[in-house]
Motif scaffolding. Structure first.
Motif, mmCIF file in Angstrom:
data_model
loop_
_atom_site.group_PDB
_atom_site.id
_atom_site.type_symbol
_atom_site.label_atom_id
_atom_site.label_comp_id
_atom_site.label_asym_id
_atom_site.label_seq_id
_atom_site.Cartn_x
_atom_site.Cartn_y
_atom_site.Cartn_z
ATOM 1 N N HIS A 139 0.816 -1.216 0.000
ATOM 2 C CA HIS A 139 0.000 0.000 0.000
ATOM 3 C C HIS A 139 0.849 1.265 0.000
ATOM 4 O O HIS A 139 1.881 1.333 0.660
ATOM 5 C CB HIS A 139 -0.892 0.030 1.249
ATOM 6 N N THR A 140 0.355 2.292 -0.701
ATOM 7 C CA THR A 140 0.955 3.616 -0.658
ATOM 8 C C THR A 140 0.381 4.356 0.541
ATOM 9 O O THR A 140 -0.838 4.407 0.725
ATOM 10 C CB THR A 140 0.640 4.411 -1.942
ATOM 11 N N LEU A 141 1.261 4.901 1.356
ATOM 12 C CA LEU A 141 0.881 5.746 2.487
ATOM 13 C C LEU A 141 2.051 6.685 2.722
ATOM 14 O O LEU A 141 3.112 6.275 3.197
ATOM 15 C CB LEU A 141 0.573 4.908 3.729
ATOM 16 N N ASP A 148 2.793 9.039 4.847
ATOM 17 C CA ASP A 148 3.343 9.187 6.189
ATOM 18 C C ASP A 148 4.333 8.077 6.533
ATOM 19 O O ASP A 148 5.279 8.310 7.265
ATOM 20 C CB ASP A 148 2.222 9.216 7.231
ATOM 21 N N ALA A 149 4.108 6.898 5.982
ATOM 22 C CA ALA A 149 4.995 5.756 6.240
ATOM 23 C C ALA A 149 6.107 5.658 5.195
ATOM 24 O O ALA A 149 6.918 4.743 5.239
ATOM 25 C CB ALA A 149 4.186 4.463 6.273
ATOM 26 N N GLY A 150 6.110 6.580 4.227
ATOM 27 C CA GLY A 150 7.127 6.545 3.182
ATOM 28 C C GLY A 150 6.932 5.399 2.212
ATOM 29 O O GLY A 150 7.875 4.940 1.580
ATOM 30 N N SER A 151 5.711 4.943 2.083
ATOM 31 C CA SER A 151 5.396 3.781 1.256
ATOM 32 C C SER A 151 4.812 4.207 -0.084
ATOM 33 O O SER A 151 3.915 5.058 -0.130
ATOM 34 C CB SER A 151 4.389 2.903 2.004
ATOM 35 N N GLU A 152 5.303 3.587 -1.160
ATOM 36 C CA GLU A 152 4.825 3.903 -2.500
ATOM 37 C C GLU A 152 4.482 2.647 -3.290
ATOM 38 O O GLU A 152 4.624 2.600 -4.504
ATOM 39 C CB GLU A 152 5.872 4.721 -3.247
ATOM 40 N N ALA A 153 4.011 1.603 -2.624
ATOM 41 C CA ALA A 153 3.699 0.344 -3.298
ATOM 42 C C ALA A 153 2.351 0.438 -4.020
ATOM 43 O O ALA A 153 1.508 1.269 -3.689
ATOM 44 C CB ALA A 153 3.673 -0.794 -2.288
ATOM 45 N N SER A 154 2.165 -0.435 -4.999
ATOM 46 C CA SER A 154 0.923 -0.371 -5.775
ATOM 47 C C SER A 154 0.249 -1.729 -5.960
ATOM 48 O O SER A 154 -0.572 -1.892 -6.839
ATOM 49 C CB SER A 154 1.202 0.260 -7.136
ATOM 50 N N ILE A 155 0.593 -2.691 -5.117
ATOM 51 C CA ILE A 155 -0.071 -3.998 -5.217
ATOM 52 C C ILE A 155 -1.493 -3.889 -4.705
ATOM 53 O O ILE A 155 -2.435 -4.344 -5.340
ATOM 54 C CB ILE A 155 0.720 -5.071 -4.440
ATOM 55 N N GLY A 156 -1.659 -3.274 -3.543
ATOM 56 C CA GLY A 156 -2.982 -3.030 -2.977
ATOM 57 C C GLY A 156 -3.377 -1.591 -3.249
ATOM 58 O O GLY A 156 -2.597 -0.804 -3.787
ATOM 59 N N PRO A 157 -4.592 -1.225 -2.857
ATOM 60 C CA PRO A 157 -5.024 0.154 -3.111
ATOM 61 C C PRO A 157 -4.208 1.158 -2.305
ATOM 62 O O PRO A 157 -3.736 0.858 -1.207
ATOM 63 C CB PRO A 157 -6.486 0.158 -2.658
ATOM 64 N N SER A 158 -4.066 2.351 -2.871
ATOM 65 C CA SER A 158 -3.413 3.441 -2.154
ATOM 66 C C SER A 158 -4.298 3.834 -0.981
ATOM 67 O O SER A 158 -5.519 3.918 -1.107
ATOM 68 C CB SER A 158 -3.229 4.642 -3.075
ATOM 69 N N LEU A 159 -3.692 4.062 0.149
ATOM 70 C CA LEU A 159 -4.444 4.487 1.321
ATOM 71 C C LEU A 159 -4.568 6.008 1.358
ATOM 72 O O LEU A 159 -5.521 6.528 1.934
ATOM 73 C CB LEU A 159 -3.787 3.952 2.593
ATOM 74 N N ASP A 160 -3.646 6.701 0.736
ATOM 75 C CA ASP A 160 -3.711 8.161 0.665
ATOM 76 C C ASP A 160 -4.870 8.590 -0.224
ATOM 77 O O ASP A 160 -4.995 8.135 -1.359
ATOM 78 C CB ASP A 160 -2.411 8.742 0.108
ATOM 79 N N GLY A 161 -5.726 9.442 0.320
ATOM 80 C CA GLY A 161 -6.833 9.981 -0.465
ATOM 81 C C GLY A 161 -7.911 8.977 -0.816
ATOM 82 O O GLY A 161 -8.728 9.238 -1.681
ATOM 83 N N ASN A 162 -7.933 7.841 -0.162
ATOM 84 C CA ASN A 162 -8.917 6.797 -0.470
ATOM 85 C C ASN A 162 -10.244 7.128 0.209
ATOM 86 O O ASN A 162 -10.324 7.155 1.436
ATOM 87 C CB ASN A 162 -8.388 5.445 0.001
ATOM 88 N N PRO A 163 -11.312 7.353 -0.573
ATOM 89 C CA PRO A 163 -12.603 7.740 0.014
ATOM 90 C C PRO A 163 -13.302 6.600 0.775
ATOM 91 O O PRO A 163 -14.249 6.848 1.501
ATOM 92 C CB PRO A 163 -13.429 8.161 -1.206
ATOM 93 N N ASN A 164 -12.842 5.370 0.610
ATOM 94 C CA ASN A 164 -13.466 4.234 1.293
ATOM 95 C C ASN A 164 -12.978 4.053 2.730
ATOM 96 O O ASN A 164 -13.448 3.169 3.427
ATOM 97 C CB ASN A 164 -13.198 2.936 0.524
ATOM 98 N N LEU A 165 -12.037 4.872 3.148
ATOM 99 C CA LEU A 165 -11.434 4.669 4.462
ATOM 100 C C LEU A 165 -12.288 5.249 5.580
ATOM 101 O O LEU A 165 -12.346 6.450 5.774
ATOM 102 C CB LEU A 165 -10.035 5.275 4.515
ATOM 103 N N THR A 166 -12.950 4.345 6.272
ATOM 104 C CA THR A 166 -13.593 4.671 7.534
ATOM 105 C C THR A 166 -12.943 3.751 8.552
ATOM 106 O O THR A 166 -12.372 2.715 8.189
ATOM 107 C CB THR A 166 -15.104 4.417 7.498
ATOM 108 N N LEU A 167 -13.050 4.099 9.804
ATOM 109 C CA LEU A 167 -12.430 3.273 10.829
ATOM 110 C C LEU A 167 -12.983 1.851 10.789
ATOM 111 O O LEU A 167 -12.225 0.886 10.821
ATOM 112 C CB LEU A 167 -12.618 3.895 12.213
ATOM 113 N N GLY A 168 -14.287 1.715 10.661
ATOM 114 C CA GLY A 168 -14.901 0.385 10.608
ATOM 115 C C GLY A 168 -14.434 -0.424 9.406
ATOM 116 O O GLY A 168 -14.174 -1.622 9.516
ATOM 117 N N TYR A 169 -14.341 0.218 8.262
ATOM 118 C CA TYR A 169 -13.905 -0.459 7.043
ATOM 119 C C TYR A 169 -12.464 -0.946 7.174
ATOM 120 O O TYR A 169 -12.149 -2.090 6.841
ATOM 121 C CB TYR A 169 -14.034 0.477 5.842
ATOM 122 N N VAL A 170 -11.587 -0.084 7.681
ATOM 123 C CA VAL A 170 -10.173 -0.448 7.792
ATOM 124 C C VAL A 170 -9.996 -1.565 8.815
ATOM 125 O O VAL A 170 -9.256 -2.524 8.578
ATOM 126 C CB VAL A 170 -9.303 0.787 8.123
#
Length: 114
Positions: free
Chosen positions: A53-55, A57-79
């Motif tokens: 995952h791209t994030l 803050d963690a210095g991560s730029e991977a693209s196998i899974g969805p990017s976490l930066d700017g992802n509108p699906n991110l709610t605490l329950g979902y994550v």
């Protein structure tokens, strides 16, 4: 060193590492309850989330899974659900991470995702 001594050393090394891992995990859980966001980053890195995952803050730029930066699906329950149960190519971490660790990791992701 004989084959027997290698067997004996390796036979006792794994349980020792397991005990050390359990102690370390207990420390993380104790600290996690304090709400330290640095522990979320530590968990993100320790469990190789940055490998998929791209994030920023963690210095991560991977693209196998969805990017976490700017992802509108991110709610605490979902994550929390995704970390716990997995989904798609992501494996479940239930039983590998405690509920407290999952909550700290999820809160960290929600807080820092740009």
């Amino acid at each position: 060193m004989t084959a027997t001594s290698v067997f004996v050393k390796s036979r006792f090394a794994a349980p020792a590492l397991t005990v050390l891992s359990a102690l370390a995990a207990g420390f993380v859980v104790t600290q996690a309850k304090a709400g330290d966001p640095d522990l979320g980053r530590d968990l993100f890195e320790a469990w190789s989330c940055s490998g998929c995952h791209t994030l920023a803050d963690a210095g991560s730029e991977a693209s196998i899974g969805p990017s976490l930066d700017g992802n509108p699906n991110l709610t605490l329950g979902y994550v929390i659900s995704r970390i716990t149960n997995g989904g798609g190519a992501m494996p479940p971490f239930d039983g590998q991470l405690t509920e407290d660790e999952i909550a700290v990791l999820a809160e960290y992701i929600i807080q820092v995702a740009e």
